[in-house]
Motif scaffolding. Structure first.
Motif, PDB file in Angstrom:
ATOM      1  N   SER A 152      70.533   6.785  85.754  1.00  0.00           N
ATOM      2  CA  SER A 152      69.460   6.541  86.724  1.00  0.00           C
ATOM      3  C   SER A 152      69.208   7.741  87.627  1.00  0.00           C
ATOM      4  O   SER A 152      69.979   8.691  87.658  1.00  0.00           O
ATOM      5  N   ASN A 154      68.671   7.017  90.891  1.00  0.00           N
ATOM      6  CA  ASN A 154      69.098   6.518  92.199  1.00  0.00           C
ATOM      7  C   ASN A 154      70.441   5.832  92.072  1.00  0.00           C
ATOM      8  O   ASN A 154      70.799   5.358  91.005  1.00  0.00           O
ATOM      9  N   ARG A 156      72.916   2.897  94.274  1.00  0.00           N
ATOM     10  CA  ARG A 156      73.135   2.049  95.439  1.00  0.00           C
ATOM     11  C   ARG A 156      74.623   2.102  95.765  1.00  0.00           C
ATOM     12  O   ARG A 156      75.470   1.912  94.895  1.00  0.00           O
ATOM     13  N   GLU A 158      77.639   0.473  97.924  1.00  0.00           N
ATOM     14  CA  GLU A 158      78.016  -0.719  98.684  1.00  0.00           C
ATOM     15  C   GLU A 158      79.476  -0.552  99.094  1.00  0.00           C
ATOM     16  O   GLU A 158      80.281  -0.039  98.324  1.00  0.00           O
ATOM     17  N   LYS A 169      70.930   1.737  88.279  1.00  0.00           N
ATOM     18  CA  LYS A 169      70.148   0.977  87.304  1.00  0.00           C
ATOM     19  C   LYS A 169      69.081   1.874  86.724  1.00  0.00           C
ATOM     20  O   LYS A 169      68.257   2.421  87.451  1.00  0.00           O
ATOM     21  N   LYS A 196      75.220  -1.708 102.505  1.00  0.00           N
ATOM     22  CA  LYS A 196      74.757  -1.093 101.261  1.00  0.00           C
ATOM     23  C   LYS A 196      73.444  -0.363 101.489  1.00  0.00           C
ATOM     24  O   LYS A 196      72.609  -0.772 102.305  1.00  0.00           O
ATOM     25  N   THR A 198      70.617   2.675  99.270  1.00  0.00           N
ATOM     26  CA  THR A 198      70.313   3.376  98.029  1.00  0.00           C
ATOM     27  C   THR A 198      69.865   4.807  98.319  1.00  0.00           C
ATOM     28  O   THR A 198      69.137   5.046  99.277  1.00  0.00           O
ATOM     29  N   ASP A 225      70.776   0.208 104.595  1.00  0.00           N
ATOM     30  CA  ASP A 225      69.435   0.807 104.589  1.00  0.00           C
ATOM     31  C   ASP A 225      69.228   1.877 105.663  1.00  0.00           C
ATOM     32  O   ASP A 225      68.148   2.016 106.229  1.00  0.00           O
ATOM     33  N   ARG A 247      66.577   5.449 100.161  1.00  0.00           N
ATOM     34  CA  ARG A 247      65.387   4.988  99.452  1.00  0.00           C
ATOM     35  C   ARG A 247      65.263   3.499  99.686  1.00  0.00           C
ATOM     36  O   ARG A 247      66.257   2.804  99.817  1.00  0.00           O
ATOM     37  N   GLU A 249      64.684  -0.044  98.454  1.00  0.00           N
ATOM     38  CA  GLU A 249      64.869  -0.715  97.160  1.00  0.00           C
ATOM     39  C   GLU A 249      63.636  -1.516  96.817  1.00  0.00           C
ATOM     40  O   GLU A 249      63.139  -2.279  97.633  1.00  0.00           O
ATOM     41  N   GLU A 251      62.268  -4.053  93.685  1.00  0.00           N
ATOM     42  CA  GLU A 251      62.625  -4.693  92.410  1.00  0.00           C
ATOM     43  C   GLU A 251      61.413  -5.409  91.858  1.00  0.00           C
ATOM     44  O   GLU A 251      60.654  -5.989  92.577  1.00  0.00           O
TER      45      GLU A 251
ATOM     46  N   TYR B 443      58.957   5.264  98.230  1.00  0.00           N
ATOM     47  CA  TYR B 443      60.267   4.644  98.431  1.00  0.00           C
ATOM     48  C   TYR B 443      61.283   5.515  99.162  1.00  0.00           C
ATOM     49  O   TYR B 443      62.317   5.018  99.583  1.00  0.00           O
TER      50      TYR B 443
END
Lengths: 251, 452
Positions: A152, A154, A156, A158, A169, A196, A198, A225, A247, A249, A251, B443
């Motif tokens: 990916s 990016n 994330r 956590e 992802k 968490k 990203t 965030d 970034r 997120e 979805e 983003y």
């Protein structure tokens, strides 16, 4: 006016390389206590905060506060010529206003290069509350990012009191990387609350790769965030840290 | 008489099985009669054209590209039914790339006298029909000789004449004697650019060309690096196609480094070096634009939309091919490709190739003219009515055309994207998914948000 001398030319080179990941034209604040730089990258996504105190140098002569702007890639080209036993001296030539770089070893060479117009932009220190603090080795962090970058753009991140998990992802594949408390890769972990956020892998990898030569140990601080702070422990008296915006997120 | 005509029809049908379904009457047959000798029609193995022969539109395009090219090819071939031509080179030259460093090179001469400059000046082609552009391309007969691009021998007669033509300001009357009648083979294909007949050179005579003085000056300076020469000429308002032609013929550079450059690479080299310098010298240190802007232009089944965002310089080029278009012949869904560069630039050749650099030139020159910088996403949606590739010029010139217009201005990215969406058939989500810059703008947060 200033003049400073450093016998550990390798450190000097590697820290300038680390800064050049964020800015190419770097405006340094030079004062009686040491040199400092805080700057954002052109797209204002990342920031570098650097300080090297006077005690890090073998000799340090600064009369009063001044600013000097240098093209780092040009300076690094010159510094590449310094061997590991060479003593490097940098100064500002009063008459010509040029930046002077002297390397003394088996023989002496003096390069001069122009200084650039200083940036008047003062970047204030961002006030952010970090809820998580994780310390690990720089090389482990480099490996983790390489794993995530396979799938990916990016990642994330956590974390809670027990572990840190990185999730990437991609369109085709995904990756999950777990670093648990007590494992060799994790030096320490503290969390006021689970968090968490990203981040762009291209920025993260570029920062970590650029700073990896200066430091073996890195501390990550972040909140949900919010930006992440990467503090690379330096071998000299000073600091090198980065801030990277998250970034959002989708979805 | 009628019987004779029928005979011709049958004969032609036999010789041209590819298109015998369109050879319905004698007139068409006479027009296309290949037994004007030396015409061989080839088809690539596995090409859909092998089965289709122009009748079933297997490639999904709205019209058969191969038949369209063949018509133009045969018209030209009939005009050069001998081993010599006397015509005016636009001026134009061609340097091939197959066999590098030993390639075929030579002048381009149409069987027409007069001002033929339009034949090789893509800057003036926007607005022309596809048939006209095919005729420009096919109308140029390539006289060729083999040359080692790295060691072009000065004094080599064909090379000297080719260079003279490449340096010329106006069309040059040229007499060419070939080893054999030009024509040879025609590739019945839906994917290659149209090209004219060719033949090896035997003799060439050029009627004293008038040299473009700016180009001659750069050519005469053997201490001037090729890149500097290109930029100087561009700043001196010499058209890009003219700079590229002279560069391709090895006219510029330090004396020992001069060499021929295959036409295809010379176009990209000129586009990329001019735009790189414009970006470094005239864009990156300028103020950022203060709003979102959208420019658009449609041409021959291509929709171009350019989005300029208020940020430091960065650039992205995205091409989307509908099913049935050139690079997506069999696919059932849309194919999208993109390349981008950050403020620091690229370190690897763009995967989409020359068009990336051609459009970057159009974008960089518009920004430098305005003395502004911006983050620019240039997008192209290709529909099946665009039946064959015509060269990278179409991207450069259409984006130039788009950026000449007033453009629409917006305060927010979402308003700008809504407008972009109205210009395209492909949904905006699909564009965003394939765009590094749009994803970043939407983003990625900025540090500045946390500085207060």
């Amino acid at each position: 006016m200033f003049r400073m001398k450093i016998s550990d030319s390798k450190t000097f080179k590697s820290v300038l390389t680390a800064i050049s990941a964020i800015v190419d034209e770097a405006t340094f604040n030079i004062g009686p206590d040491g040199i400092k730089l805080r700057a954002m990258d052109p797209s204002r996504v990342a920031m570098v905060d650097f300080e090297m105190r006077r005690t890090s140098f073998d000799e340090y002569e600064v009369e009063d506060e001044s600013k000097v702007c240098i093209n780092l890639s040009e300076l690094l080209k010159l510094l590449k010529r310094a061997g590991k036993d060479d003593v490097v001296e940098v100064s500002l030539d009063k008459e010509s206003g040029r930046f002077m770089v002297t390397m003394r070893g088996r023989y002496t060479r003096t390069f001069n290069m122009p200084t650039l117009e200083v940036s008047e932009e003062e970047v204030p220190e961002p006030r952010i509350t970090f809820n998580v603090r994780v310390t690990l080795t720089t090389s482990d962090l480099q490996d983790v990012l390489k794993d995530a970058a396979l799938v990916s753009d990016n990642v994330r991140i956590e974390a809670n009191e027990e572990d840190m998990v990185m999730v990437a992802k991609g369109d085709i594949a995904g990756a999950k990387i777990e670093i648990k408390k007590g494992s060799d890769a994790l030096i320490s972990i503290e969390a006021k609350e689970p968090s968490k956020a990203t981040f762009s892998l291209s920025y993260l990898s570029e920062i970590v790769n650029a700073a990896s030569d200066t430091s073996d140990i890195v501390t990550l601080e972040f909140s949900t965030d919010m930006p992440i702070r990467l503090d690379f422990r330096q071998r000299y008296d000073g600091k090198l840290s980065y801030l990277l915006a998250p970034r959002i997120e989708v979805e | 008489m009628k019987i004779l005509r029928r005979k011709i029809l049958k004969k032609v049908q036999r010789e041209l099985p590819w298109i015998n379904h369109i050879l319905s009457d004698e007139k068409v047959a006479g027009d296309l009669n290949p037994s004007a000798p030396n015409l061989e029609i080839h088809v690539r193995d596995g090409s859909p054209c092998l089965i289709c022969r122009g009748s079933r539109m297997l490639c999904g395009k709205t019209r058969c590209p191969a038949v369209t090219k063949l018509y133009s090819f045969l018209r030209v071939k009939n005009l050069v039914n001998s081993d010599k031509i006397f015509g005016s080179s636009p001026p134009g030259v061609f340097v091939g790339r197959i066999g590098y460093p030993y390639v075929y090179a030579g002048p381009l001469v149409p069987p027409v006298l007069g001002d033929t400059s339009l034949f090789d000046t893509p800057e003036k082609w926007v607005g022309k029909t596809i048939e006209e552009i095919i005729d420009f391309r096919t109308g140029l007969i390539r006289g060729k000789f083999l040359v080692n691009v790295k060691k072009p021998l000065s004094g080599e007669r064909f090379l000297d004449r080719t260079l003279e033509i490449a340096l010329s300001r106006d069309s040059v009357n040229t007499e060419v004697l070939f080893k054999r009648k030009p024509s040879g083979s025609f590739l019945f294909d839906d994917e290659v650019q149209p090209m004219g007949p060719s033949a090896p050179l035997l003799k060439i005579e050029v009627e004293n060309p008038k040299v473009d003085r700016r180009i001659e000056k750069a050519h005469g300076d053997s201490d001037l690096r090729a890149e500097e020469a290109i930029l100087d000429l561009y700043k001196g308002e010499v058209p890009v196609s003219r700079i590229q032609r002279a560069f391709s013929a090895g006219a510029f550079g330090l004396k020992r480094q001069r060499r021929l450059v295959p036409t295809r690479w010379s176009i990209t080299a000129v586009d990329s070096s001019i735009s790189r310098r414009l970006i470094e010298d005239d864009v990156k240190d300028k103020p950022v634009i203060s709003e979102y802007r959208v420019y658009s232009f449609n041409y021959l089944g291509n929709r171009f939309v350019i989005l300029a965002m208020p940020s430091k310089w960065r650039y992205e080029w995205i091409e989307a091919w509908y099913p049935g278009t050139l690079w997506n012949p069999q696919g059932g869904s849309i194919a999208i490709g993109s390349d981008w560069e950050s403020y620091q630039g690229r370190t690897a050749y763009a995967s989409l190739g020359g068009c990336y650099y051609a459009v970057r030139l159009a974008v960089a020159e518009a920004l430098s003219r305005e003395r502004r910088q911006a983050g620019v996403v240039a997008m192209r949606e290709i529909h099946p009515s665009f039946i064959m590739p015509l060269g990278v010029w179409i991207n450069r010139e259409c984006v130039r055309e788009a950026l000449k217009q007033e453009g629409e201005k917006f305060d927010t990215l979402s308003e700008a994207l809504t407008y972009v969406s109205s210009k395209f058939s492909i949904s905006i989500d699909e564009w965003i998914k394939n765009s590094a810059l749009l994803k970043d703008a939407l983003y990625q947060e900025r540090i500045t948000k946390y500085l207060h």
